[in-house]
Motif scaffolding. Structure first.
Motif, PDB file in Angstrom:
ATOM      1  N   PHE A 512       0.829  -1.199   0.000  1.00  0.00           N
ATOM      2  CA  PHE A 512       0.000   0.000   0.000  1.00  0.00           C
ATOM      3  C   PHE A 512       0.867   1.253   0.000  1.00  0.00           C
ATOM      4  O   PHE A 512       0.566   2.239  -0.686  1.00  0.00           O
ATOM      5  CB  PHE A 512      -0.914  -0.009   1.228  1.00  0.00           C
ATOM      6  N   GLN A 513       1.961   1.233   0.750  1.00  0.00           N
ATOM      7  CA  GLN A 513       2.846   2.397   0.823  1.00  0.00           C
ATOM      8  C   GLN A 513       3.439   2.711  -0.532  1.00  0.00           C
ATOM      9  O   GLN A 513       3.532   3.880  -0.941  1.00  0.00           O
ATOM     10  CB  GLN A 513       3.953   2.117   1.850  1.00  0.00           C
ATOM     11  N   GLN A 514       3.842   1.694  -1.268  1.00  0.00           N
ATOM     12  CA  GLN A 514       4.428   1.920  -2.583  1.00  0.00           C
ATOM     13  C   GLN A 514       3.401   2.412  -3.596  1.00  0.00           C
ATOM     14  O   GLN A 514       3.706   3.237  -4.450  1.00  0.00           O
ATOM     15  CB  GLN A 514       5.076   0.625  -3.082  1.00  0.00           C
ATOM     16  N   LEU A 515       2.162   1.918  -3.490  1.00  0.00           N
ATOM     17  CA  LEU A 515       1.140   2.292  -4.464  1.00  0.00           C
ATOM     18  C   LEU A 515       0.555   3.666  -4.197  1.00  0.00           C
ATOM     19  O   LEU A 515       0.169   4.379  -5.127  1.00  0.00           O
ATOM     20  CB  LEU A 515       0.022   1.242  -4.477  1.00  0.00           C
ATOM     21  N   SER A 516       0.452   4.055  -2.934  1.00  0.00           N
ATOM     22  CA  SER A 516      -0.268   5.280  -2.589  1.00  0.00           C
ATOM     23  C   SER A 516       0.629   6.415  -2.136  1.00  0.00           C
ATOM     24  O   SER A 516       0.143   7.521  -1.898  1.00  0.00           O
ATOM     25  CB  SER A 516      -1.277   4.977  -1.477  1.00  0.00           C
ATOM     26  N   GLN A 517       1.932   6.147  -1.969  1.00  0.00           N
ATOM     27  CA  GLN A 517       2.860   7.161  -1.474  1.00  0.00           C
ATOM     28  C   GLN A 517       2.491   7.654  -0.077  1.00  0.00           C
ATOM     29  O   GLN A 517       2.751   8.807   0.278  1.00  0.00           O
ATOM     30  CB  GLN A 517       2.924   8.357  -2.452  1.00  0.00           C
ATOM     31  N   VAL A 518       1.870   6.792   0.704  1.00  0.00           N
ATOM     32  CA  VAL A 518       1.541   7.098   2.095  1.00  0.00           C
ATOM     33  C   VAL A 518       2.560   6.409   2.998  1.00  0.00           C
ATOM     34  O   VAL A 518       2.840   5.213   2.822  1.00  0.00           O
ATOM     35  CB  VAL A 518       0.120   6.626   2.460  1.00  0.00           C
ATOM     36  N   THR A 519       3.123   7.132   3.931  1.00  0.00           N
ATOM     37  CA  THR A 519       4.097   6.548   4.853  1.00  0.00           C
ATOM     38  C   THR A 519       3.379   5.657   5.860  1.00  0.00           C
ATOM     39  O   THR A 519       2.532   6.130   6.620  1.00  0.00           O
ATOM     40  CB  THR A 519       4.871   7.647   5.588  1.00  0.00           C
ATOM     41  N   VAL A 520       3.697   4.367   5.841  1.00  0.00           N
ATOM     42  CA  VAL A 520       3.093   3.407   6.765  1.00  0.00           C
ATOM     43  C   VAL A 520       4.213   2.698   7.507  1.00  0.00           C
ATOM     44  O   VAL A 520       5.108   2.120   6.883  1.00  0.00           O
ATOM     45  CB  VAL A 520       2.217   2.368   6.044  1.00  0.00           C
ATOM     46  N   ARG A 521       4.141   2.751   8.817  1.00  0.00           N
ATOM     47  CA  ARG A 521       5.145   2.081   9.635  1.00  0.00           C
ATOM     48  C   ARG A 521       4.437   1.087  10.541  1.00  0.00           C
ATOM     49  O   ARG A 521       3.550   1.461  11.304  1.00  0.00           O
ATOM     50  CB  ARG A 521       5.918   3.095  10.469  1.00  0.00           C
ATOM     51  N   SER A 522       4.801  -0.180  10.431  1.00  0.00           N
ATOM     52  CA  SER A 522       4.146  -1.222  11.234  1.00  0.00           C
ATOM     53  C   SER A 522       4.932  -1.480  12.508  1.00  0.00           C
ATOM     54  O   SER A 522       6.165  -1.486  12.517  1.00  0.00           O
ATOM     55  CB  SER A 522       4.020  -2.507  10.421  1.00  0.00           C
ATOM     56  N   MET A 523       4.210  -1.683  13.595  1.00  0.00           N
ATOM     57  CA  MET A 523       4.800  -1.955  14.893  1.00  0.00           C
ATOM     58  C   MET A 523       3.971  -3.031  15.574  1.00  0.00           C
ATOM     59  O   MET A 523       2.865  -3.356  15.148  1.00  0.00           O
ATOM     60  CB  MET A 523       4.823  -0.701  15.770  1.00  0.00           C
TER      61      MET A 523
END
Length: 780
Positions: A512-523
């Motif tokens: 999703f981060q690559q497709l939407s350019q939204v920064t997503v960080r999983s923890m």
């Protein structure tokens, strides 16, 4: 005379396995299998019942099991000879002890699985220094205590074995963070004590036992790891583990236990070594733990506490001398652990409160303490009185840990001064930070589609998402293994390291981060249910989140109805609403966008905002306005107003008594604050004039043909006050409860939003006081 004396000392006859039944004249209590079944049922019922009661005091289950064992033994219920002869007769002890030691053997295998030899080499200097001090100082004090005990109530025992047993009993800990270092040292010392405590007092025999044990460990370390690695390489993530491999590992554990028992060391040592040598990476270890731990920890292991309780007779502690020795042992155990840990911690520049809290945590005893004591009792190193004193010491030090640490160590929440704690703000073009929590893979598709709708393509700051996987930390070995994996980067609860490509959750967020350019960080947050809300709130604070998105505790079934999967998450949500440092949204997921990520070009959602008035509704409207900037989203705003001729007639609630509740925004204020919304062609605004609650519900039902509802948790105004009478879920508020009720058929997902206002919601607090988990009558 001789025959009478012999008859008086006859051993009990061995028990047959099964009976022919009551109708055949057999008493089940005279046969091994039915008696063992009764004993197991009694033990499990009592210990689990005590665990529920002691959970109110936040005590671990081991405390309930120790107390349960003492209650079933001669200290309490065993004072009745008829009870003891019927339920725990001496002739049944062999079967009981055998089952208990089988459970102990596999439990020690699971304990060995928790220890990663590689992690020992990576232990930091501070942790190593604290661990060494936590062993050395109490061990040294234990020597002094052993001399006094041997001179008073333990005369005639093997001096060297007694000294080491008392030293190990006082220096061992159940605290899992520093346990690997502590456990390895304790098991080495215990093996030495066992070698010295044989019936043959010749030092040559003890030396042979110890050297044979060392040779066994070396041979095992050279032979079994390649076999384990070969098995682990053939077990792939997402595929079931072959039964052959599981049986082979269990057989190796039993064989190792047999060898160490033949050497003269307890069989548990062999099982423990096999667990330490077992590879921790990959799915094989987790699959093995899941197949073994429930049966062992839930059924067989409590028998070990009963076996220990049958040997514990508190009545042997009589007189001022005995009670004085008990106080001395408790004092020595506490001082040795706490002072040693605190002094070294302070020298390592650990803050004082943290150092003292760590000292009490290191002072925690548990099952391993009872193992040490029981071996000493079986080897005739500890007599009845000394054994009872040491068991009470273990119970006391374990019991005081939680209340003392909670009273002592209350770290103040860091007051992070960040500006945007809500979605509604003066400058809407600033970055939006979301902390999105999820329980498992089933929450992922809707969460990602919600992120896609929230990214606000026209925003200069964009969207930043922190995806927090909520995992419960229990007393199960599998939970401990998860915690160890999450700590590999040096932090206690947050797993920020790289994961394998097989982790589909991380893969989904990365895609999703690559497709939407939204920064997503999983923890990952690994904590108990009672403390999970604190981790969520502290993470939101540290990440400067504007809103926390929580999944509802119910999930949609195939027929469209909602079912409860884990009720504890409901109370986590409520506590987050109460203590959150920012706005909170609870997502009732009915399949937003389907079961897969919808790309930006294919997004076609209709989102409806139900507006009654008040801060929560304004926050929902602000979120909807941001979503409306997405080219594939249409926003429908419905503002409910009361027809002039019915004002004051809808609700009979005295507005003077509810003066603390603000009235809804006026139409002029609403329009002036949201002029930018009306300029968007994808936004449709309408006002619904209603005369009563029935018309309000009908209007909401008519707007049900959408993909997502955005509503405030506590709307304000006369209509909202009337709807509150129908609220079933305080965390969802009146409108959210209406949209999720079984009588209100709906296919749209619902996001219920509470705006941050700097103080706890009084409505939720009063609802939580009136409704407790025990009173929860909600249908599943």
């Amino acid at each position: 005379m001789a025959s009478n004396a012999t008859a008086g000392h006859n051993c009990p006859s061995p028990m047959k396995a099964t009976s022919s039944g009551l109708f055949q004249g057999d008493s089940p209590l005279d046969y091994a299998l039915p008696l063992a079944i009764l004993q197991i049922c009694l033990v499990v019922a009592l210990t689990r019942g005590l665990a529920v009661l002691l959970r109110l005091l936040r005590q671990p289950r081991v405390v309930a099991e120790i107390i349960g064992g003492i209650l079933l033994g001669p200290s309490v219920l065993g004072r009745s000879k008829s009870y003891l002869e019927a339920i725990f007769p001496p002739k049944s002890h062999t079967v009981l002890d055998t089952l208990a030691n089988i459970g102990l053997l596999f439990f020690l295998f699971l304990a060995g699985l928790e220890i990663d030899p590689k992690a020992l080499r990576q232990t930091g200097k501070t942790a190593l220094a604290i661990a060494v001090a936590g062993i050395a100082f109490p061990f040294a004090l234990g020597i002094g205590s052993s001399i006094l005990l041997r001179a008073t109530i333990s005369k005639g025992v093997n001096a060297s074995a007694f000294l080491i047993f008392i030293g190990v009993a006082l220096s061992i800990t159940a605290f899992p963070v520093l346990a690997p270092v502590n456990d390895v040292a304790a098991w080495i010392l215990l093996a030495l004590a066992v070698a010295l405590s044989g019936s043959n007092t010749s030092p040559v025999v003890s030396l042979w036992v110890f050297l044979s044990g060392c040779a066994f460990v070396i041979c095992l370390a050279l032979t079994v790891p390649p076999v384990f690695k070969w098995m682990a390489d053939r077990c792939h993530d997402g595929e079931p583990v072959e039964e052959t491999y599981i049986c082979a590992i269990l057989a190796i554990v039993l064989a190792a236990g047999f060898v160490t028992d033949a050497i003269g060391i307890h069989s548990m040592f062999g099982a423990f070594v096999v667990g330490v040598l077992f590879p921790k990476e990959g799915p094989f270890a987790h699959a093995l733990v899941e197949k073994v731990e429930d049966l062992v920890s839930g059924l067989f292991l409590p028998l070990y506490f009963v076996s220990s309780g049958l040997k514990t007779n508190v009545a042997t502690i009589q007189g001022l001398q005995s009670w004085g020795l008990l106080c001395l042992v408790i004092f020595t155990a506490c001082i040795g652990k706490i002072v040693g840990t605190v002094v070294v911690s302070l020298s390592c520049k650990v803050p004082f409160r943290e150092a003292v809290a760590l000292g009490f945590l290191m002072n925690t005893k548990g099952l391993v303490e009872l193992i040490v004591l029981n071996i000493g009792k079986d080897r005739k190193v500890l007599n009845d009185q000394t054994f009872a004193i040491m068991v009470l010491m273990a119970l006391f030090t374990t019991f005081i840990t939680t209340p003392v640490v909670m009273a002592l160590y209350k770290p103040a929440r860091r007051k992070t001064d960040y500006k945007y704690r809500t979605i509604e703000r003066k400058n809407p073009n600033t970055q939006l930070r979301i902390l999105a929590c999820f329980h498992g893979a089933r929450n992922i598709p809707s969460m990602i589609n919600l992120f896609e709708a929230s990214r606000g393509v026209a925003k200069l700051g964009g969207l930043s998402v922190y995806a927090l996987h909520l995992m419960e930390l229990s007393e199960r070995s599998s939970a401990i293994l998860m915690a160890h994996k999450a700590r590999k980067n040096g932090l206690p609860f947050w797993n920020k390291g790289l994961r394998s490509d097989s982790d589909h959750v991380v893969v989904a967020f990365e895609a999703f981060q690559q497709l939407s350019q939204v920064t997503v960080r999983s923890m990952t947050s690994i904590s108990s249910m009672a403390d999970m809300h604190e981790d969520i709130c502290s993470t939101a604070e540290s990440k400067r989140a504007a809103i926390i998105i929580l999944p509802f505790h119910k999930h949609q079934r195939f027929d469209g109805s909602l079912e409860t999967t884990q009720r504890d998450f409901r109370w986590v949500n409520r506590r987050v609403l109460e203590h959150s440092p920012c706005s909170v949204g609870i997502l009732v997921d009915r399949g937003l966008g389907g079961t897969s990520h919808v790309s930006a070009s294919n997004v076609s959602y209709l989102i409806t905002v139900l507006f009654f008035g008040g801060p929560d509704d304004c926050e929902a409207l602000a979120y909807g306005a941001r979503m409306a900037e997405h080219p594939g989203i249409s926003l429908n705003i419905i503002r409910f107003v009361v027809e002039p001729e019915t004002i004051g007639e809808i609700s009979t609630i005295d507005m003077q008594e509810n003066s603390g509740i603000k009235t809804s925004l006026s139409a002029e204020e609403f329009l002036s604050q949201n002029r930018r919304i009306q300029k968007n062609d994808s936004v449709r605004y309408e006002e619904k004039a209603v005369r009563n609650v029935t018309e309000t519900i009908a209007a909401i039902r008519g707007a049900g043909h959408c993909n997502l509802f955005l509503v405030g948790r506590m709307p304000e105004g006369e209509l909202a006050l009337a709807l509150r009478r129908r609220s079933e879920c305080p965390e969802l508020g009146p409108v959210g409860s209406l949209l999720t009720s079984p009588d209100f058929s709906m296919t749209a997902s619902v996001l219920v939003i509470q705006q941050y206002n700097g103080y706890m919601s009084l409505n939720l607090a009063s609802d939580m006081e009136e409704e407790s988990p025990g009173k929860d009558s909600e249908s599943s």
